[in-house]
Write a protein that holds these residues in place. Structure first.
Motif, PDB file in Angstrom:
ATOM      1  N   CYS A  68       5.057  20.200 -41.139  1.00  0.00           N
ATOM      2  CA  CYS A  68       5.461  21.545 -41.591  1.00  0.00           C
ATOM      3  C   CYS A  68       6.668  21.538 -42.507  1.00  0.00           C
ATOM      4  O   CYS A  68       6.933  22.534 -43.189  1.00  0.00           O
ATOM      5  N   GLY A  69       7.434  20.438 -42.531  1.00  0.00           N
ATOM      6  CA  GLY A  69       8.611  20.401 -43.388  1.00  0.00           C
ATOM      7  C   GLY A  69       9.580  21.520 -43.073  1.00  0.00           C
ATOM      8  O   GLY A  69       9.913  21.778 -41.910  1.00  0.00           O
ATOM      9  N   THR A  70      10.009  22.233 -44.112  1.00  0.00           N
ATOM     10  CA  THR A  70      10.976  23.314 -43.932  1.00  0.00           C
ATOM     11  C   THR A  70      10.331  24.664 -43.625  1.00  0.00           C
ATOM     12  O   THR A  70      11.005  25.691 -43.624  1.00  0.00           O
ATOM     13  N   GLY A  71       9.014  24.675 -43.381  1.00  0.00           N
ATOM     14  CA  GLY A  71       8.379  25.837 -42.786  1.00  0.00           C
ATOM     15  C   GLY A  71       7.784  26.888 -43.703  1.00  0.00           C
ATOM     16  O   GLY A  71       7.449  27.984 -43.246  1.00  0.00           O
ATOM     17  N   LEU A  72       7.590  26.603 -44.992  1.00  0.00           N
ATOM     18  CA  LEU A  72       7.018  27.612 -45.885  1.00  0.00           C
ATOM     19  C   LEU A  72       5.594  27.976 -45.480  1.00  0.00           C
ATOM     20  O   LEU A  72       5.235  29.158 -45.434  1.00  0.00           O
ATOM     21  N   MET A  73       4.764  26.968 -45.194  1.00  0.00           N
ATOM     22  CA  MET A  73       3.390  27.230 -44.763  1.00  0.00           C
ATOM     23  C   MET A  73       3.379  27.908 -43.399  1.00  0.00           C
ATOM     24  O   MET A  73       2.607  28.850 -43.164  1.00  0.00           O
ATOM     25  N   THR A  74       4.226  27.457 -42.517  1.00  0.00           N
ATOM     26  CA  THR A  74       4.308  28.030 -41.166  1.00  0.00           C
ATOM     27  C   THR A  74       4.546  29.534 -41.222  1.00  0.00           C
ATOM     28  O   THR A  74       3.872  30.307 -40.534  1.00  0.00           O
ATOM     29  N   VAL A  85       1.452  26.165 -34.307  1.00  0.00           N
ATOM     30  CA  VAL A  85       2.204  25.016 -33.813  1.00  0.00           C
ATOM     31  C   VAL A  85       2.651  24.249 -35.050  1.00  0.00           C
ATOM     32  O   VAL A  85       1.829  23.719 -35.797  1.00  0.00           O
ATOM     33  N   ALA A  86       3.949  24.241 -35.291  1.00  0.00           N
ATOM     34  CA  ALA A  86       4.523  23.632 -36.494  1.00  0.00           C
ATOM     35  C   ALA A  86       5.164  22.305 -36.111  1.00  0.00           C
ATOM     36  O   ALA A  86       6.167  22.279 -35.389  1.00  0.00           O
ATOM     37  N   ARG A 100      15.073  29.203 -40.881  1.00  0.00           N
ATOM     38  CA  ARG A 100      14.574  30.058 -41.954  1.00  0.00           C
ATOM     39  C   ARG A 100      13.541  31.079 -41.482  1.00  0.00           C
ATOM     40  O   ARG A 100      13.303  32.082 -42.161  1.00  0.00           O
ATOM     41  N   LEU A 101      12.913  30.853 -40.359  1.00  0.00           N
ATOM     42  CA  LEU A 101      11.820  31.727 -39.932  1.00  0.00           C
ATOM     43  C   LEU A 101      12.340  33.117 -39.589  1.00  0.00           C
ATOM     44  O   LEU A 101      13.327  33.263 -38.849  1.00  0.00           O
TER      45      LEU A 101
END
Length: 221
Positions: A68-74, A85-86, A100-101
């Motif tokens: 997931c990296g830094t969560g852009l897709m998440t 589930v990231a 960031r979320l």
């Protein structure tokens, strides 16, 4: 999967110790160099392509963001209503993704630092793996897809580095510098070889944006 484990450890070392700040900046709105801007644009386009393979309404669906990296897709999956589930091999990147979320999406996301193929993550309707398999050899990719595929009901959408002359040259140059602290080198993949080993595999699209070259594939269950 000895080769897989060794590569996974190198990837973890790189993203968790060497490149955290680079990826934090690249995946933000902060100014970056012209070359990195092409990479950012390419990744944005690829993420949109991958998301287009899933329903717009994901309420009731369980989705694995594998790498997931830094969560852009998440964040985009959670905004569509998915229970996400990231997972990422780098605890540092997981920390950035959590920070960031948006508060309104937190109840939909479970973050985990570790191996994306771990059966403990459970069963899923869909899996997205954006640029998280690009450092692995073909046998390791097929083995990882088999492990995840056994727990996926609909499809796995993932990317590989396609075997192009440019990437083959880049791969060759990278092998000349086997320093322990160098970044992991992408391993270009031939679609025909993957298709022989991976059932129900389909080509979706390819993105070329400066130094970012990635191919989207889909494995249907």
């Amino acid at each position: 999967m000895a080769d897989y484990s060794a590569t996974r450890d190198r990837v973890e070392h790189y993203f968790d110790r060497s490149a955290t700040k680079v990826w934090e900046r690249l995946t933000s709105d902060a100014p970056v160099s012209r070359i990195r801007e092409t990479v950012r644009q390419g990744r944005d386009r690829m993420r949109a392509i991958m998301l287009s393979r899933l329903p717009a309404d994901l309420r009731g669906a369980r989705v694995l963001d594998a790498g997931c990296g830094t969560g852009l897709m998440t964040a985009e999956l959670a905004a569509r209503g998915a229970d996400v589930v990231a997972v990422d091999i780098s605890p540092q990147l997981i920390g950035i993704a959590e920070a960031r979320l948006a508060d309104g999406l937190r109840q939909r996301v479970t973050f985990a630092a570790g191996d994306m193929t771990d059966p403990a993550h459970g069963r899923f309707d869909y899996v997205l793996a954006m640029d998280s398999l690009i450092y692995y050899a073909t046998p390791d990719i097929t083995a990882a897809l088999a492990k995840i595929g056994n727990r996926t009901d609909q499809s796995i959408v993932f990317t590989v580095a396609p075997k192009t002359p440019f990437l083959m040259a880049f791969f060759g140059v990278g092998k000349l510098f086997p320093r322990a602290d160098r970044s992991p080198v992408m391993v270009p993949q031939a679609y025909a070889a993957l298709a022989r080993a991976v059932p129900n595999l389909a080509r979706i699209d390819r993105v070329t944006s400066g130094f970012y070259i990635s191919e989207c594939l889909e494995m249907r269950s």
